[in-house]
Design a protein around this motif. Sequence first.
Motif, mmCIF file in Angstrom:
data_model
loop_
_atom_site.group_PDB
_atom_site.id
_atom_site.type_symbol
_atom_site.label_atom_id
_atom_site.label_comp_id
_atom_site.label_asym_id
_atom_site.label_seq_id
_atom_site.Cartn_x
_atom_site.Cartn_y
_atom_site.Cartn_z
ATOM 1 N N PRO A 266 -30.243 -8.033 -31.273
ATOM 2 C CA PRO A 266 -31.565 -8.412 -31.919
ATOM 3 C C PRO A 266 -32.284 -9.491 -31.106
ATOM 4 C CG PRO A 266 -29.790 -9.587 -32.995
ATOM 5 C CD PRO A 266 -29.186 -8.499 -32.068
ATOM 6 N N SER A 267 -33.694 -9.182 -31.203
ATOM 7 C CA SER A 267 -34.257 -10.186 -30.299
ATOM 8 C C SER A 267 -34.341 -11.311 -31.187
ATOM 9 C CB SER A 267 -35.540 -9.664 -30.127
ATOM 10 O OG SER A 267 -36.470 -9.418 -31.208
ATOM 11 N N THR B 195 -36.628 -11.008 -34.326
ATOM 12 C CA THR B 195 -35.939 -10.385 -35.319
ATOM 13 C C THR B 195 -35.005 -11.027 -35.980
ATOM 14 O OG1 THR B 195 -36.172 -8.208 -34.234
ATOM 15 C CG2 THR B 195 -34.331 -8.441 -35.825
ATOM 16 N N ASN C 124 -33.904 -3.573 -33.362
ATOM 17 C CA ASN C 124 -35.216 -4.482 -34.032
ATOM 18 C C ASN C 124 -36.236 -3.651 -34.700
ATOM 19 O OD1 ASN C 124 -34.440 -6.918 -32.354
ATOM 20 N ND2 ASN C 124 -35.047 -5.596 -30.708
#
Length: 257
Positions: A137-138, A141, A233
Amino acid sequence: MSDKVVPELIKKKEQRDADLKKKADEDKLKKKADRKAKLAECIKRGEKWYKFDLAEKKALIENKRQAKHSGNYYVPAEAKVAFVVRIKGINTLHPKPRKVLSLLRLRQLHNGVFVRLNKATIQMLRLVEPYVTYGYPSKETISKLIYKRGFIKEDGARIPIQNNEQIEKHLGKFGIICIEDLIHEITECGPHFKEANNFLWAFKLNPPKGGFNCKRHAFIQGGDWGNREEYINELVNNMLQPFTQHIKLLLSLIHIS
């Protein structure tokens, strides 16, 4: 006429009430000042982590430019954290993957958790790969998940995150006093990732908008289970949509037909 005589007990009571009121006012002013100071500190930390992320993005772009200029390829560092979502129920589930899912705190369908990636957790994910989907995940997110679906464990109860005082109460001894500190600790997989992650309740997500493609096949084969890297994401964003939007879409489709 002579002045009215006030009994000694009444005088003592009035004096006590005045002292209590003065102390209560002082405590109120002190708490107000403390809240103001903590708010300023939280804002300062938020700005600090924002500048930190901005510097990281600039460094990444610069490294890619330098590699391209010298005729090489820039390979970024491997991800430290994965977000794992359970996509299958308990029917015909072998005891071993059932136990691993329980250890990962994925006890219900569409539950999601953050996992630190190391040799042990990667082996665990391989054991339950046909029942979960995961990726890297970023920060955006992670921030959305904690802000929108963040719940904490407090005395065995599932309680929504409502203020920074809840975080400071449980994680203040680790230097995590606000929600931005918590997001940074999860994103960067800091030294207190375990405590921060266990502090959060497993995320309860909605079914993705439009449903899954095919749970029987792996993501790389056009299905759903397994590692989807950065594409997690997009899936999480779909699963964060309010369920009412799905009902409205279904009703509109029925009405059109």
